[in-house]
Design an enzyme around this catalytic site. Structure first.
Site, PDB file in Angstrom:
ATOM      1  CG  HIS A  11      -1.885   1.151   1.218  1.00 47.63           C
ATOM      2  ND1 HIS A  11      -1.517   2.415   1.615  1.00 47.63           N
ATOM      3  CD2 HIS A  11      -3.180   1.215   0.827  1.00 47.63           C
ATOM      4  CE1 HIS A  11      -2.572   3.226   1.484  1.00 47.63           C
ATOM      5  NE2 HIS A  11      -3.585   2.516   1.007  1.00 47.63           N
ATOM      6  N   GLY A  75      -9.520  -5.963  -0.724  1.00 49.80           N
ATOM      7  CA  GLY A  75     -10.585  -4.977  -0.842  1.00 49.80           C
ATOM      8  C   GLY A  75     -10.411  -4.210  -2.140  1.00 49.80           C
ATOM      9  CG  HIS A  77      -6.235  -0.210  -1.722  1.00 49.39           C
ATOM     10  ND1 HIS A  77      -6.638   0.959  -2.315  1.00 49.39           N
ATOM     11  CD2 HIS A  77      -6.071   0.093  -0.406  1.00 49.39           C
ATOM     12  CE1 HIS A  77      -6.710   1.916  -1.406  1.00 49.39           C
ATOM     13  NE2 HIS A  77      -6.387   1.414  -0.236  1.00 49.39           N
TER      14      HIS A  77
END
Lengths: 123, 123
Positions: A11, A75, A77
């Site tokens: 991330h 999810g 992302h």
């Protein structure tokens, strides 16, 4: 025959210490993969981004790249953002076969290792 | 003597499927811990939040709770947000000893399992 690169895709975060486990993971993989490249890439807040990492591996002679999402959950992302970025990378590098793996948190052996860590903390 | 609960603390996401690995992890731990409780809690976007999870475990008879951050990297969420929330929980439940563990991504055996997953994908 070209090389097969692995990109560890995370991330990203503002705190530079956030990426330390990703660097340790890359070092473990490099120790096992000889001259097959291992790179990091981030969705946001850290560099390089995924298109830059794929371009570097293509320049380095990779004709195959496996992108591994280093996320626990899948999810938005992983399910939405990542496929869009990978599609852009495929168009930019038609000679590179880019495979996108399932997130590491979906692997049972990874979850088992996390469970064992938790059990060591609180028997 | 009271119970010792584990809370698996994750970021949370909009997509409800995001939490599936956390539920699988909780199930693994419950299978190993007998009647010692295991709960999930999230920083944002999913419920329960950490104060609610701690309150539930306190009601369930826990006098000790270990909070395990299920994060790879330790950035602002783990280093800044989590300790603040834990401090609030300690004030609300002075009879419960709340211990906050290091993020799971700092554990070498967890990283080793992730590395092995990556190697199975791209030898």
């Amino acid at each position: 025959m070209g090389k097969h690169g692995i990109i560890l895709f995370g991330h990203g975060a503002r705190d530079p210490r956030w990426k330390e486990p990703f660097e340790r993971l890359a070092a473990k993989l490099r120790a096992s993969r000889g001259d097959q490249p291992v790179a990091l890439a981030f969705l946001e807040l850290m560099s390089p981004d995924l298109p830059s990492a794929v371009a570097s591996l293509a320049d380095d002679g990779c004709d195959a790249v496996t992108v591994v999402p280093v996320f626990f959950g899948q999810g938005g992302h992983v399910r939405r953002d990542l496929p869009e970025i990978v599609e852009t990378c495929r168009k930019a590098h038609p000679g590179v076969a880019i495979h996108c793996a399932t997130a590491v948190g979906e692997d049972d052996a990874v979850l088992q290792a996390v469970a064992e860590y938790c059990l060591r903390l609180a028997i």
